[in-house]
Scaffold this motif. Structure first.
Motif, PDB file in Angstrom:
ATOM      1  N   ASN A 108     -20.726  25.997   4.479  1.00  0.00           N
ATOM      2  CA  ASN A 108     -21.551  27.034   2.971  1.00  0.00           C
ATOM      3  C   ASN A 108     -21.624  27.991   2.981  1.00  0.00           C
ATOM      4  O   ASN A 108     -22.528  29.153   2.971  1.00  0.00           O
ATOM      5  N   LEU A 109     -22.625  28.190   4.449  1.00  0.00           N
ATOM      6  CA  LEU A 109     -23.766  29.299   4.305  1.00  0.00           C
ATOM      7  C   LEU A 109     -23.062  30.159   5.525  1.00  0.00           C
ATOM      8  O   LEU A 109     -23.353  31.626   5.082  1.00  0.00           O
ATOM      9  N   LEU A 110     -21.843  29.671   6.217  1.00  0.00           N
ATOM     10  CA  LEU A 110     -21.295  30.614   7.467  1.00  0.00           C
ATOM     11  C   LEU A 110     -19.885  31.123   6.194  1.00  0.00           C
ATOM     12  O   LEU A 110     -20.155  32.801   6.303  1.00  0.00           O
ATOM     13  N   LYS A 111     -19.534  30.842   4.965  1.00  0.00           N
ATOM     14  CA  LYS A 111     -19.254  31.822   3.801  1.00  0.00           C
ATOM     15  C   LYS A 111     -20.065  33.260   3.450  1.00  0.00           C
ATOM     16  O   LYS A 111     -19.523  33.652   3.427  1.00  0.00           O
ATOM     17  N   GLN A 112     -21.339  32.523   3.140  1.00  0.00           N
ATOM     18  CA  GLN A 112     -22.040  33.219   2.236  1.00  0.00           C
ATOM     19  C   GLN A 112     -22.002  34.481   3.720  1.00  0.00           C
ATOM     20  O   GLN A 112     -21.678  35.688   3.041  1.00  0.00           O
ATOM     21  N   LYS A 113     -22.506  33.998   4.714  1.00  0.00           N
ATOM     22  CA  LYS A 113     -22.713  35.208   5.674  1.00  0.00           C
ATOM     23  C   LYS A 113     -21.937  36.233   6.330  1.00  0.00           C
ATOM     24  O   LYS A 113     -21.376  37.104   6.143  1.00  0.00           O
ATOM     25  N   THR A 114     -20.268  35.014   6.307  1.00  0.00           N
ATOM     26  CA  THR A 114     -18.985  36.303   7.222  1.00  0.00           C
ATOM     27  C   THR A 114     -18.345  36.240   6.133  1.00  0.00           C
ATOM     28  O   THR A 114     -17.091  36.320   6.983  1.00  0.00           O
ATOM     29  N   GLY A 115     -18.012  35.374   4.866  1.00  0.00           N
ATOM     30  CA  GLY A 115     -16.195  35.534   4.460  1.00  0.00           C
ATOM     31  C   GLY A 115     -15.307  34.235   4.368  1.00  0.00           C
ATOM     32  O   GLY A 115     -14.538  34.192   3.689  1.00  0.00           O
ATOM     33  N   ILE A 116     -15.929  33.774   5.843  1.00  0.00           N
ATOM     34  CA  ILE A 116     -14.775  32.969   6.550  1.00  0.00           C
ATOM     35  C   ILE A 116     -15.537  31.161   5.795  1.00  0.00           C
ATOM     36  O   ILE A 116     -16.530  31.739   5.950  1.00  0.00           O
ATOM     37  N   LEU A 138     -14.511  27.717   6.463  1.00  0.00           N
ATOM     38  CA  LEU A 138     -14.201  26.914   6.972  1.00  0.00           C
ATOM     39  C   LEU A 138     -13.660  25.693   6.282  1.00  0.00           C
ATOM     40  O   LEU A 138     -12.621  24.957   7.351  1.00  0.00           O
ATOM     41  N   SER A 139     -13.971  25.569   5.325  1.00  0.00           N
ATOM     42  CA  SER A 139     -12.712  24.895   4.688  1.00  0.00           C
ATOM     43  C   SER A 139     -12.086  24.640   4.501  1.00  0.00           C
ATOM     44  O   SER A 139     -11.404  23.695   4.004  1.00  0.00           O
ATOM     45  N   LEU A 140     -11.161  25.456   4.620  1.00  0.00           N
ATOM     46  CA  LEU A 140      -9.939  25.829   4.761  1.00  0.00           C
ATOM     47  C   LEU A 140      -8.655  25.657   5.343  1.00  0.00           C
ATOM     48  O   LEU A 140      -8.176  25.161   6.144  1.00  0.00           O
ATOM     49  N   LEU A 176     -17.030  32.973  16.171  1.00  0.00           N
ATOM     50  CA  LEU A 176     -15.896  33.901  16.328  1.00  0.00           C
ATOM     51  C   LEU A 176     -15.082  33.569  17.181  1.00  0.00           C
ATOM     52  O   LEU A 176     -13.950  33.314  16.984  1.00  0.00           O
ATOM     53  N   ASP A 177     -15.090  33.097  18.683  1.00  0.00           N
ATOM     54  CA  ASP A 177     -14.628  33.616  19.658  1.00  0.00           C
ATOM     55  C   ASP A 177     -13.347  32.587  19.380  1.00  0.00           C
ATOM     56  O   ASP A 177     -13.128  31.611  19.417  1.00  0.00           O
ATOM     57  N   LYS A 178     -15.063  31.234  19.305  1.00  0.00           N
ATOM     58  CA  LYS A 178     -14.262  29.699  19.767  1.00  0.00           C
ATOM     59  C   LYS A 178     -13.321  29.437  18.427  1.00  0.00           C
ATOM     60  O   LYS A 178     -12.425  28.205  18.376  1.00  0.00           O
ATOM     61  N   MET A 179     -14.106  29.422  17.649  1.00  0.00           N
ATOM     62  CA  MET A 179     -12.818  28.981  16.064  1.00  0.00           C
ATOM     63  C   MET A 179     -12.172  30.313  15.393  1.00  0.00           C
ATOM     64  O   MET A 179     -10.962  29.439  15.035  1.00  0.00           O
ATOM     65  N   TYR A 222      -3.470  25.480  11.700  1.00  0.00           N
ATOM     66  CA  TYR A 222      -4.998  25.589  11.916  1.00  0.00           C
ATOM     67  C   TYR A 222      -5.367  25.241  10.354  1.00  0.00           C
ATOM     68  O   TYR A 222      -7.110  24.791  10.156  1.00  0.00           O
ATOM     69  N   PHE A 223      -4.578  24.870   9.303  1.00  0.00           N
ATOM     70  CA  PHE A 223      -5.064  25.196   7.815  1.00  0.00           C
ATOM     71  C   PHE A 223      -5.231  24.011   7.261  1.00  0.00           C
ATOM     72  O   PHE A 223      -3.883  23.233   7.646  1.00  0.00           O
ATOM     73  N   THR A 224      -5.705  23.572   5.981  1.00  0.00           N
ATOM     74  CA  THR A 224      -5.416  22.291   5.581  1.00  0.00           C
ATOM     75  C   THR A 224      -3.900  22.607   4.234  1.00  0.00           C
ATOM     76  O   THR A 224      -3.653  23.790   4.472  1.00  0.00           O
ATOM     77  N   GLU A 225      -3.309  21.939   4.009  1.00  0.00           N
ATOM     78  CA  GLU A 225      -2.647  21.795   2.627  1.00  0.00           C
ATOM     79  C   GLU A 225      -2.244  22.665   2.216  1.00  0.00           C
ATOM     80  O   GLU A 225      -1.199  23.372   1.854  1.00  0.00           O
TER      81      GLU A 225
END
Ligand SMILES: C[S@@+](CC[C@H](N)C(=O)[O-])C[C@H]1O[C@@H](n2cnc3c(N)ncnc32)[C@H](O)[C@@H]1O
Length: 258
Positions: free
Chosen positions: A10-18, A20-22, A62-65, A207-210
């Motif tokens: 949640n925090l990452l999404k607020q900060k970067t728009g990325i 990860l739940s997808l 970001l590089d790792k993900m 890498y993405f969910t269904e």
């Protein structure tokens, strides 16, 4: 999802728009856990509290993900199908081909498309959109400098034709370089352009969910012109293409219904 990871997401999404739940959770969590542990953190939350204000660590994250592995002519036999079957068919129906390499990483994929199209069309008439979420990968792509590891599957005559070798560095032909426009785009968030005759999106859908994949197939289908083609990676077969108004033209190539 563990509370620690969920809060991080949640925090990452607020900060970067990325979001990860997808992305598939187990795989992503494993990669990122080993990364934060290597940096001496005890939890995702503790890790976030530091990377949010530390550009170098955020870039490393970001590089790792993003997982940028790529090469020219990756899975060469599929590119032969593109060259011998798909492109001739598309060019028999269209004068120019509006082309998009989605998740283009460091550029090997869109430049491969350009090399293939150059067998049919003069370079100055080729224009390819290439997008990726990773700004660093895009910078590398724009620079057009490569090392041996990008060339494992590349036909040697194409290396001679389009690259100049200086020591261990191969620099790409300027005319070829100009055919590709690189732009930052998050496939899971940003709008798509439309009217494409060819969309190449390989080795990212895995890498993405269904649910995220289904949304993307819909958006890719909408972005294609009738008769246009979506070319996916060699582990990314679409099992129910008709659901998205797509039909199989060849293995890993899906044609938009007319
Ligand atoms: C394994 S590489 C694939 C490169 C190339 N398509 C190929 O098949 O060789 C995956 C790429 O997907 C990009 N990516 C990951 N998530 C993305 C997203 N949400 N939107 C756009 N690109 C993304 C990464 O930055 C990375 O460059």
């Amino acid at each position: 999802m563990s509370a620690d990871y969920l809060q991080f997401v949640n925090l990452l999404k607020q900060k970067t728009g990325i979001d990860l739940s997808l992305y598939k959770e187990a795989q992503m969590k494993r990669r990122l856990t080993s990364l934060y542990q290597k940096r001496g953190f005890q939890s995702f939350l503790e890790y976030f509290s530091v990377i949010k204000d530390d550009k170098a660590l955020l870039d490393e994250f970001l590089d790792k993900m993003t997982i940028n592995v790529t090469e020219f002519y990756r899975n060469k036999s599929r590119w032969e199908v593109l060259e011998n079957k798909i492109v001739p068919r598309l060019l028999s129906e269209n004068q120019t081909l509006k082309t998009w390499s989605a998740a283009s990483s460091t550029g090997e994929e869109p430049y491969t498309i350009a090399m293939i199209l150059s067998q049919f069309i003069p370079l100055n008439q080729i224009s390819i959109l290439a997008t990726d979420i990773d700004e660093k990968a895009l910078e590398t792509a724009r620079r057009g400098l490569y090392t041996e590891r990008s060339f494992a599957e590349m036909p040697s005559e194409m290396i001679t034709k389009f690259f100049q070798k200086d020591g261990s560095v191969y620099s790409i032909n300027k005319e070829l370089q100009k055919t590709v426009e690189f732009r930052k785009q998050n496939l899971l968030l940003d709008p798509f352009r439309s009217g494409f005759h060819l969309i190449v999106c390989r080795n990212v859908l895995i890498y993405f969910t269904e649910e995220a994949k289904e949304q993307l197939y819909k958006k890719f289908s909408q972005a294609l012109a009738p008769g246009g083609v979506l070319f996916v990676g060699s582990t990314e077969q679409i099992f129910n293409p008709h659901q998205y108004d797509l039909e199989v033209e060849d293995t890993f190539f899906y044609r938009k219904k007319r």
